[in-house]
Design a protein around this motif. Sequence first.
Motif, PDB file in Angstrom:
ATOM      1  N   TYR A  47       0.898  -1.106  -0.010  1.00  0.00           N
ATOM      2  CA  TYR A  47      -0.108  -0.065   0.006  1.00  0.00           C
ATOM      3  C   TYR A  47       0.685   1.279   0.059  1.00  0.00           C
ATOM      4  CZ  TYR A  47      -4.138  -2.886   0.844  1.00  0.00           C
ATOM      5  OH  TYR A  47      -5.123  -3.869   1.030  1.00  0.00           O
ATOM      6  N   ASP A  48       2.007   1.267   0.897  1.00  0.00           N
ATOM      7  CA  ASP A  48       3.034   2.336   0.663  1.00  0.00           C
ATOM      8  C   ASP A  48       3.322   2.743  -0.551  1.00  0.00           C
ATOM      9  OD1 ASP A  48       2.631   2.464   3.684  1.00  0.00           O
ATOM     10  OD2 ASP A  48       4.290   1.209   4.018  1.00  0.00           O
ATOM     11  N   GLU A  49       3.865   1.641  -1.140  1.00  0.00           N
ATOM     12  CA  GLU A  49       4.428   1.965  -2.606  1.00  0.00           C
ATOM     13  C   GLU A  49       3.301   2.429  -3.623  1.00  0.00           C
ATOM     14  OE1 GLU A  49       8.011  -1.257  -2.819  1.00  0.00           O
ATOM     15  OE2 GLU A  49       6.175  -1.967  -3.006  1.00  0.00           O
ATOM     16  N   ALA A  50       1.999   1.732  -3.354  1.00  0.00           N
ATOM     17  CA  ALA A  50       1.144   1.893  -4.476  1.00  0.00           C
ATOM     18  C   ALA A  50       0.433   3.273  -4.431  1.00  0.00           C
ATOM     19  CB  ALA A  50      -0.124   0.975  -4.367  1.00  0.00           C
ATOM     20  N   CYS A  51       0.495   4.012  -3.034  1.00  0.00           N
ATOM     21  CA  CYS A  51      -0.099   5.424  -2.968  1.00  0.00           C
ATOM     22  C   CYS A  51       0.763   6.556  -3.752  1.00  0.00           C
ATOM     23  CB  CYS A  51      -0.501   5.628  -1.753  1.00  0.00           C
ATOM     24  SG  CYS A  51       0.888   6.149  -0.632  1.00  0.00           S
ATOM     25  N   THR A  52       1.805   5.984  -4.103  1.00  0.00           N
ATOM     26  CA  THR A  52       2.797   7.174  -4.688  1.00  0.00           C
ATOM     27  C   THR A  52       2.587   7.135  -6.003  1.00  0.00           C
ATOM     28  OG1 THR A  52       4.579   5.504  -5.139  1.00  0.00           O
ATOM     29  CG2 THR A  52       4.663   6.401  -3.104  1.00  0.00           C
ATOM     30  N   ILE A  53       1.869   6.148  -6.742  1.00  0.00           N
ATOM     31  CA  ILE A  53       1.663   6.160  -7.928  1.00  0.00           C
ATOM     32  C   ILE A  53       0.886   7.262  -8.748  1.00  0.00           C
ATOM     33  CG2 ILE A  53       1.161   4.425 -10.039  1.00  0.00           C
ATOM     34  CD1 ILE A  53       3.618   4.042  -8.328  1.00  0.00           C
ATOM     35  N   PRO A  54      -0.276   7.320  -8.610  1.00  0.00           N
ATOM     36  CA  PRO A  54      -1.428   8.411  -9.341  1.00  0.00           C
ATOM     37  C   PRO A  54      -0.807   9.738  -9.655  1.00  0.00           C
ATOM     38  CG  PRO A  54      -2.580   6.924  -7.937  1.00  0.00           C
ATOM     39  CD  PRO A  54      -0.902   6.953  -7.268  1.00  0.00           C
ATOM     40  N   VAL A  55      -0.579  10.482  -8.698  1.00  0.00           N
ATOM     41  CA  VAL A  55      -0.201  11.828  -9.104  1.00  0.00           C
ATOM     42  C   VAL A  55       1.156  11.820  -9.798  1.00  0.00           C
ATOM     43  CG1 VAL A  55       0.615  14.166  -8.297  1.00  0.00           C
ATOM     44  CG2 VAL A  55      -1.526  12.894  -7.278  1.00  0.00           C
ATOM     45  N   VAL A  56       2.160  11.427  -9.374  1.00  0.00           N
ATOM     46  CA  VAL A  56       3.628  11.973 -10.060  1.00  0.00           C
ATOM     47  C   VAL A  56       3.836  10.747 -11.156  1.00  0.00           C
ATOM     48  CG1 VAL A  56       4.545  12.959  -8.141  1.00  0.00           C
ATOM     49  CG2 VAL A  56       4.909  10.508  -8.567  1.00  0.00           C
ATOM     50  N   TYR A  57       3.085   9.653 -11.152  1.00  0.00           N
ATOM     51  CA  TYR A  57       3.491   8.669 -12.289  1.00  0.00           C
ATOM     52  C   TYR A  57       2.748   9.089 -13.430  1.00  0.00           C
ATOM     53  CZ  TYR A  57       6.906   5.479 -11.538  1.00  0.00           C
ATOM     54  OH  TYR A  57       8.236   4.820 -11.351  1.00  0.00           O
ATOM     55  N   LEU A  58       1.516   9.472 -13.309  1.00  0.00           N
ATOM     56  CA  LEU A  58       0.494  10.164 -14.461  1.00  0.00           C
ATOM     57  C   LEU A  58       1.218  11.478 -15.160  1.00  0.00           C
ATOM     58  CD1 LEU A  58      -3.023   9.271 -13.227  1.00  0.00           C
ATOM     59  CD2 LEU A  58      -1.991   8.622 -15.511  1.00  0.00           C
ATOM     60  N   THR A  59       1.657  12.186 -13.978  1.00  0.00           N
ATOM     61  CA  THR A  59       2.089  13.424 -14.493  1.00  0.00           C
ATOM     62  C   THR A  59       3.422  13.255 -15.370  1.00  0.00           C
ATOM     63  OG1 THR A  59       1.506  14.806 -12.539  1.00  0.00           O
ATOM     64  CG2 THR A  59       3.407  15.819 -13.673  1.00  0.00           C
ATOM     65  N   SER A  60       4.345  12.352 -14.777  1.00  0.00           N
ATOM     66  CA  SER A  60       5.580  12.264 -15.816  1.00  0.00           C
ATOM     67  C   SER A  60       5.543  11.366 -16.977  1.00  0.00           C
ATOM     68  CB  SER A  60       6.670  11.501 -14.798  1.00  0.00           C
ATOM     69  OG  SER A  60       7.053  12.448 -13.773  1.00  0.00           O
ATOM     70  N   TRP A  61       4.461  10.467 -16.817  1.00  0.00           N
ATOM     71  CA  TRP A  61       4.247   9.422 -17.849  1.00  0.00           C
ATOM     72  C   TRP A  61       3.741  10.287 -19.118  1.00  0.00           C
ATOM     73  CZ3 TRP A  61       5.021   4.250 -19.221  1.00  0.00           C
ATOM     74  CH2 TRP A  61       4.365   3.934 -20.092  1.00  0.00           C
ATOM     75  N   ILE A  62       2.595  11.011 -18.871  1.00  0.00           N
ATOM     76  CA  ILE A  62       1.993  11.691 -20.082  1.00  0.00           C
ATOM     77  C   ILE A  62       2.955  12.904 -20.455  1.00  0.00           C
ATOM     78  CG2 ILE A  62      -0.055  13.054 -20.695  1.00  0.00           C
ATOM     79  CD1 ILE A  62      -1.628  11.645 -18.410  1.00  0.00           C
ATOM     80  N   SER A  63       3.528  13.471 -19.550  1.00  0.00           N
ATOM     81  CA  SER A  63       4.549  14.704 -20.030  1.00  0.00           C
ATOM     82  C   SER A  63       5.647  14.117 -21.085  1.00  0.00           C
ATOM     83  CB  SER A  63       5.051  15.199 -18.723  1.00  0.00           C
ATOM     84  OG  SER A  63       4.116  15.783 -18.194  1.00  0.00           O
ATOM     85  N   LEU A  64       6.248  12.970 -20.390  1.00  0.00           N
ATOM     86  CA  LEU A  64       7.544  12.695 -21.259  1.00  0.00           C
ATOM     87  C   LEU A  64       7.004  11.777 -22.773  1.00  0.00           C
ATOM     88  CD1 LEU A  64       9.970  11.175 -18.366  1.00  0.00           C
ATOM     89  CD2 LEU A  64      10.471  12.991 -19.944  1.00  0.00           C
ATOM     90  N   LEU A  65       5.973  10.957 -22.492  1.00  0.00           N
ATOM     91  CA  LEU A  65       5.714   9.927 -23.437  1.00  0.00           C
ATOM     92  C   LEU A  65       4.623  10.344 -24.491  1.00  0.00           C
ATOM     93  CD1 LEU A  65       6.089   6.490 -21.817  1.00  0.00           C
ATOM     94  CD2 LEU A  65       7.778   7.972 -22.695  1.00  0.00           C
ATOM     95  N   ARG A  66       3.515  11.259 -23.818  1.00  0.00           N
ATOM     96  CA  ARG A  66       2.638  11.600 -24.873  1.00  0.00           C
ATOM     97  C   ARG A  66       2.862  13.239 -25.312  1.00  0.00           C
ATOM     98  NH1 ARG A  66       2.366   6.640 -25.014  1.00  0.00           N
ATOM     99  NH2 ARG A  66       1.142   5.513 -23.648  1.00  0.00           N
ATOM    100  N   ARG A  67       3.051  14.012 -24.602  1.00  0.00           N
ATOM    101  CA  ARG A  67       3.189  15.332 -24.769  1.00  0.00           C
ATOM    102  C   ARG A  67       4.615  15.575 -25.604  1.00  0.00           C
ATOM    103  NH1 ARG A  67      -0.960  14.646 -23.168  1.00  0.00           N
ATOM    104  NH2 ARG A  67      -2.302  16.101 -21.871  1.00  0.00           N
ATOM    105  N   ALA A  68       5.772  15.246 -24.908  1.00  0.00           N
ATOM    106  CA  ALA A  68       7.259  15.245 -25.577  1.00  0.00           C
ATOM    107  C   ALA A  68       7.436  14.099 -26.493  1.00  0.00           C
ATOM    108  CB  ALA A  68       8.039  15.329 -24.473  1.00  0.00           C
ATOM    109  N   GLU A  69       6.716  13.005 -26.491  1.00  0.00           N
ATOM    110  CA  GLU A  69       7.078  11.935 -27.548  1.00  0.00           C
ATOM    111  C   GLU A  69       8.349  11.756 -27.508  1.00  0.00           C
ATOM    112  OE1 GLU A  69       5.238  12.813 -31.169  1.00  0.00           O
ATOM    113  OE2 GLU A  69       3.225  13.332 -30.322  1.00  0.00           O
TER     114      GLU A  69
END
Length: 299
Positions: A84-106
């Motif tokens: 649970y400790d690891e899982a709660c770290t995922i939504p905000v920063v993972y979505l932010t960095s993932w979409i920014s790096l891979l979808r916006r900046a490609e």
Amino acid sequence: VLIRIHAVSVNRTDLTYVAGRYGAARPLIIPGEDVAGVVEAVGSEVENVRPGDKVIALLPGGGYAQRVSAHMLSVFPKPTNLSYDEACTIPVVYLTSWISLLRRAELKAGEVALIQAAGSGCGVAGISIAKWAGATVITTAGTDQKVARARELGADHAINYATGDFASEVIRITNGAGVDVCLESVGGDVYNNSVKVLKDGGRLVSVGRSAEQSDASPRGEADPAEVSRRALVVESFALPTAVQTGEARREIAVITELLEQGKLRTVVDQIYPMSRARDAMAYLDGRKNFGKVVLHPWE
Ligand SMILES: NC(=O)c1ccc[n+]([C@@H]2O[C@H](COP(=O)([O-])OP(=O)(O)OC[C@H]3O[C@@H](n4cnc5c(N)ncnc54)[C@H](OP(=O)(O)O)[C@@H]3O)[C@@H](O)[C@H]2O)c1
């Protein structure tokens, strides 16, 4: 969906809300945007989860609590191999960095990515994502200890930007070429110098402005004439928009699968009982974290 929260992560945005710096729009709030826990009850039209399911959720706030009710479209299965400790770290920063790096900046395999603030939540996620994508990663941090931890996490080059000029170091590392992509979360001079070290045609996504939020540093601004002359792409990312459009929901399914396969990593730095939430926030405010800080609401 009523969730019994086992762990909630602290985000820098929480500090901004609590300090009243997000303006009058939200004068009284309970912080906490990403949680992990167990579903206790669901409304009659909820189909995607059932009581007893282990979940993570992305919230508009309200996560510093023992229970929270979340919209069903903001609730996702918890990656089975994460605590649970690891899982709660995922939504905000993972979505932010993932979409920014891979979808916006490609960002593509073989390119060079500059990830600012290696120890930030967004930075740790960004390093892991950019390495998975096959990029060469250059990153920065404010202490030698964080620089060392960034290398352990997989960064190819890590620079202490508190003791030297990161821009000239980036230019040296890239043999004068500059970087293809930058994930920028600091603002101020770091933002300005990040634009300067982009290759012609390079892409920068600004996800945050930690320095501007905390010490009123001058606002980083890209010079429109330089952007146009060098064909740069300089843009911003805001998670609430990605939530509204459904993009966040689509992408988190991919992210959680990669975490389950061990292809992405998260870093939990500190865990505090909720009774010490103030200390947890002070730890973040003091720039001590490398990775995420987590609260236990039942302690
Ligand atoms: N766009 C979105 O939807 C979105 C989503 C998530 C986060 N954000 C934003 O992104 C930024 C990073 O968030 P986070 O939760 O990843 O941050 P975090 O974990 O608190 O890390 C921020 C790091 O920034 C670095 N930093 C450099 N200069 C700083 C300064 N003057 N004051 C404070 N920190 C400074 C520090 O690392 P060093 O000591 O190593 O320099 C600090 O540890 C924040 O502005 C946040 O609001 C935006």
